[in-house]
Design an enzyme around this catalytic site. Structure first.
Site, PDB file in Angstrom:
ATOM      1  N   PRO A  41     -34.497  80.415 150.577  1.00  0.00           N
ATOM      2  CA  PRO A  41     -34.680  81.861 150.360  1.00  0.00           C
ATOM      3  C   PRO A  41     -34.689  82.163 148.868  1.00  0.00           C
ATOM      4  CG  PRO A  41     -32.453  81.377 151.165  1.00  0.00           C
ATOM      5  CD  PRO A  41     -33.244  80.111 151.264  1.00  0.00           C
ATOM      6  N   ASP A  42     -35.467  83.143 148.459  1.00  0.00           N
ATOM      7  CA  ASP A  42     -35.406  83.604 147.073  1.00  0.00           C
ATOM      8  C   ASP A  42     -34.289  84.644 147.014  1.00  0.00           C
ATOM      9  OD1 ASP A  42     -35.748  85.024 144.641  1.00  0.00           O
ATOM     10  OD2 ASP A  42     -37.753  84.164 144.486  1.00  0.00           O
ATOM     11  N   ILE A  43     -33.179  84.229 146.468  1.00  0.00           N
ATOM     12  CA  ILE A  43     -31.967  85.060 146.531  1.00  0.00           C
ATOM     13  C   ILE A  43     -32.193  86.390 145.821  1.00  0.00           C
ATOM     14  CG2 ILE A  43     -29.492  85.131 146.026  1.00  0.00           C
ATOM     15  CD1 ILE A  43     -29.568  82.039 146.013  1.00  0.00           C
TER      16      ILE A  43
ATOM     17  N   ASP B 284     -35.687  75.559 144.770  1.00  0.00           N
ATOM     18  CA  ASP B 284     -36.638  76.332 145.568  1.00  0.00           C
ATOM     19  C   ASP B 284     -36.886  75.712 146.941  1.00  0.00           C
ATOM     20  OD1 ASP B 284     -37.153  78.411 143.754  1.00  0.00           O
ATOM     21  OD2 ASP B 284     -38.412  77.081 142.562  1.00  0.00           O
TER      22      ASP B 284
ATOM     23  N   LYS C  44     -26.503  57.755 156.161  1.00  0.00           N
ATOM     24  CA  LYS C  44     -27.188  57.373 154.931  1.00  0.00           C
ATOM     25  C   LYS C  44     -28.572  56.816 155.269  1.00  0.00           C
ATOM     26  CE  LYS C  44     -26.772  54.363 150.980  1.00  0.00           C
ATOM     27  NZ  LYS C  44     -26.288  53.071 150.562  1.00  0.00           N
TER      28      LYS C  44
ATOM     29  N   LYS D 193     -42.253  87.546 137.177  1.00  0.00           N
ATOM     30  CA  LYS D 193     -41.026  87.415 137.982  1.00  0.00           C
ATOM     31  C   LYS D 193     -40.243  88.726 138.009  1.00  0.00           C
ATOM     32  CE  LYS D 193     -40.620  82.472 137.445  1.00  0.00           C
ATOM     33  NZ  LYS D 193     -39.999  81.333 136.798  1.00  0.00           N
TER      34      LYS D 193
ATOM     35  N   ASN E  92     -31.069  70.053 139.892  1.00  0.00           N
ATOM     36  CA  ASN E  92     -31.768  70.200 138.608  1.00  0.00           C
ATOM     37  C   ASN E  92     -30.763  70.065 137.470  1.00  0.00           C
ATOM     38  OD1 ASN E  92     -30.606  72.897 138.038  1.00  0.00           O
ATOM     39  ND2 ASN E  92     -31.736  73.411 139.905  1.00  0.00           N
TER      40      ASN E  92
ATOM     41  N   LYS F 155     -39.703  90.356 141.600  1.00  0.00           N
ATOM     42  CA  LYS F 155     -38.322  90.384 142.098  1.00  0.00           C
ATOM     43  C   LYS F 155     -37.666  91.735 141.848  1.00  0.00           C
ATOM     44  CE  LYS F 155     -38.066  85.435 141.337  1.00  0.00           C
ATOM     45  NZ  LYS F 155     -37.279  84.297 141.762  1.00  0.00           N
TER      46      LYS F 155
ATOM     47  N   PHE G  63     -33.110  85.493 135.371  1.00  0.00           N
ATOM     48  CA  PHE G  63     -33.466  84.545 134.317  1.00  0.00           C
ATOM     49  C   PHE G  63     -34.793  83.902 134.698  1.00  0.00           C
ATOM     50  CE2 PHE G  63     -30.078  83.570 131.205  1.00  0.00           C
ATOM     51  CZ  PHE G  63     -29.185  84.554 131.589  1.00  0.00           C
TER      52      PHE G  63
HETATM   53  N1  CTP Z   1     -33.938  82.598 141.962  1.00  0.00           N
HETATM   54  C1  CTP Z   1     -33.306  82.934 143.121  1.00  0.00           C
HETATM   55  N2  CTP Z   1     -33.556  82.227 144.274  1.00  0.00           N
HETATM   56  C2  CTP Z   1     -34.441  81.210 144.270  1.00  0.00           C
HETATM   57  C3  CTP Z   1     -35.090  80.865 143.082  1.00  0.00           C
HETATM   58  C4  CTP Z   1     -34.813  81.576 141.948  1.00  0.00           C
HETATM   59  O1  CTP Z   1     -32.499  83.875 143.120  1.00  0.00           O
HETATM   60  N3  CTP Z   1     -34.641  80.549 145.387  1.00  0.00           N
HETATM   61  C5  CTP Z   1     -33.651  83.383 140.749  1.00  0.00           C
HETATM   62  C6  CTP Z   1     -33.015  82.610 139.615  1.00  0.00           C
HETATM   63  O2  CTP Z   1     -31.612  82.678 139.704  1.00  0.00           O
HETATM   64  C7  CTP Z   1     -33.556  83.314 138.386  1.00  0.00           C
HETATM   65  C8  CTP Z   1     -34.907  83.815 138.825  1.00  0.00           C
HETATM   66  O3  CTP Z   1     -34.872  83.844 140.248  1.00  0.00           O
HETATM   67  O4  CTP Z   1     -32.761  84.414 138.023  1.00  0.00           O
HETATM   68  C9  CTP Z   1     -36.062  82.989 138.365  1.00  0.00           C
HETATM   69  O5  CTP Z   1     -35.841  81.645 138.665  1.00  0.00           O
HETATM   70  P1  CTP Z   1     -36.902  80.523 138.282  1.00  0.00           P
HETATM   71  O6  CTP Z   1     -36.441  79.216 138.789  1.00  0.00           O
HETATM   72  O7  CTP Z   1     -37.250  80.669 136.817  1.00  0.00           O
HETATM   73  O8  CTP Z   1     -38.195  81.009 139.051  1.00  0.00           O
HETATM   74  P2  CTP Z   1     -38.690  80.920 140.515  1.00  0.00           P
HETATM   75  O9  CTP Z   1     -38.658  82.310 141.078  1.00  0.00           O
HETATM   76  O10 CTP Z   1     -37.988  79.881 141.293  1.00  0.00           O
HETATM   77  O11 CTP Z   1     -40.226  80.545 140.286  1.00  0.00           O
HETATM   78  P3  CTP Z   1     -40.889  79.143 139.856  1.00  0.00           P
HETATM   79  O12 CTP Z   1     -39.961  78.067 140.317  1.00  0.00           O
HETATM   80  O13 CTP Z   1     -42.184  79.162 140.572  1.00  0.00           O
HETATM   81  O14 CTP Z   1     -41.049  79.186 138.356  1.00  0.00           O
END
Ligand code: CTP
Length: 403
Positions: A306-308, A281, A291, A338, A212, A342, A324
């Site tokens: 994983p959602d860290i 994500d 390749k 969020k 991104n 979280k 954030f």
């Molecule tokens: N985050 C994380 N791990 C992920 C995705 C997000 O730890 N896999 C954390 C980011 O570092 C940030 C917060 O979650 O502090 C929100 O990230 P954001 O990208 O805005 O939201 P998402 O939870 O990914 O939700 P969405 O993409 O559906 O908006």
């Protein structure tokens, strides 16, 4: 309050060198020991005798000819001070510091200074056109990123007869800056701040990846600000073009899974966790070893990363958790959700549609959301200033002074 501090004052060759005499006098009056190093050009503008008279110490200027010094004196000169100030800092010395050129005493000593241990203030002074020169501008920006303190030159009448930006900051302002750096604002001492920054990269094959637009600037600014305030900083960063700030523990990662592993590994050391990283994500289900060759239509199969933050929230003990939220719509609702999901103590909501906010730029406009539905609107400001504000708020909300 500066009593007993050792100051190394570097003077390079600009008209504003006459102001450095006043600066030396101010430090001496505060009870500091002041060692002056002058470049050859500086001596054309002001006499070393003046500086010797004001500081009570002979001025050094040559790598080899000052007979009272040894061959390794430049290392000693770099280790002794509590603070280094280069005032005025010409375009030339700024360029040399940035490039690591050590071809006279001042540039050699500056190369030997350990920024994490000894702060360095640079006070640029030059004609506006020189200051606006892309190379000079870039040098100043990179040096600031590396952790040098830049005393931003003011506007006014310049020695060349023109009016514009480029006047060296006044000596009393430099003294104040030094005071703030050396004794003020070390409110994060003994606090460990774990910060994630930048994007992650999810490999498709050996040459391609999904990522991104995150530049890492917000997370790096937070790391720098926390370090400036005396914190132990652990910066876990995805790939960026930025220099890690001096004095932080820097742990580079590439993918979300790597970031996840490193963040969880360091979690228990931390008192405060700030997740400024833009984590991907999803990642490809399979990473091709070779390749991928083009054929007709192609479909990518992705799997959730994983959602860290969520995992950290589950495992956290004492940590104050800041996330954030980067949004293009329904900013406050999404950010609040969020924070809830979280289990965060605070969330920094970023409207990506606003000018001057979000990825790549040096500024940001955000709203800060706290538990209990409180929202604080924050106006446009640099990411570094915003970082200090975020740290102020964390401090207010989390009483780490009681620990
Ligand atoms: N985050 C994380 N791990 C992920 C995705 C997000 O730890 N896999 C954390 C980011 O570092 C940030 C917060 O979650 O502090 C929100 O990230 P954001 O990208 O805005 O939201 P998402 O939870 O990914 O939700 P969405 O993409 O559906 O908006």
């Amino acid at each position: 309050m500066l009593q007993g501090k050792a100051i190394l004052l570097g003077v390079s060759g600009g008209i504003a060198a006459y102001k450095s005499a006043e600066l030396a006098r101010l430090f001496v009056r505060e009870g500091c020991s002041v060692q002056v190093i002058m470049t050859r050009a500086a001596k054309k503008f002001i006499s070393p005798l003046t500086m010797h008279g004001l500081t009570g110490r002979p001025v050094f200027s040559s790598l080899f000819n000052d007979s009272y010094r040894t061959a390794t004196a430049h290392i000693q000169l770099a280790r002794e001070p509590d603070l280094v100030i280069v005032a005025p800092a010409t375009a030339n010395i700024l360029g040399k510091i940035r490039a690591g050129i050590a071809d006279d005493l001042l540039s050699t000593v500056l190369t030997a200074v350990e920024l994490g241990k000894c702060p360095v203030i640079l006070a640029p002074s030059m004609n506006t056109t020189m200051l606006e020169n892309p190379a000079v501008k870039e040098n100043i920006r990179v040096l600031e990123e590396r952790g040098f303190f830049i005393a931003d030159p003011g506007k006014g009448d310049l020695a060349c007869g023109e009016t514009g930006k480029g006047r060296m900051v006044e000596p009393f302002e430099l003294l104040e800056m030094a005071r703030k750096i050396l004794i003020g604002g070390k409110d994060y001492q003994n606090v460990t701040v774990l910060i994630s920054a930048g994007p992650t990269r999810e490999a498709l094959d050996p040459v391609r990846f999904i990522t991104n637009h995150s530049s890492g600037k917000m997370g790096y600014a937070l790391a720098r600000a926390a370090r400036e305030r005396g914190a132990n900083v652990i910066l876990v960063s995805g790939p960026t073009a930025l220099e890690p700030p001096a004095g932080v523990i820097f742990l580079p990662v590439v993918s979300a899974e790597e970031m996840y592993a490193v963040m969880l590994d360091r979690l228990q050391e931390a008192d405060v966790v700030i997740k400024a990283a833009a984590v991907a994500d999803y990642r490809p289900v399979e990473v091709s070893r070779q390749k991928i060759k083009k054929a007709g239509e192609m479909q990518l199969k992705l799997v959730r990363n994983p959602d860290i933050l969520k995992e950290i929230a589950k495992k956290k003990t004492k940590q104050f958790l800041v996330g954030f939220a980067a949004e293009t719509e329904n900013l406050l609702e999404n950010a609040a959700r969020k924070m809830e999901e979280k289990n965060l103590d605070m969330i920094v909501a970023n409207d990506l549609g606003e000018e001057g906010a979000g990825f790549q730029v040096d500024t940001n406009i955000v709203r800060l959301l706290y538990r209990g539905g409180v929202v604080e609107e924050v106006p446009l400001m640099t990411k570094l200033r915003l970082s200090h504000l975020i740290l102020d708020r964390i401090k207010e909300r989390w009483k780490f002074q009681d620990r």
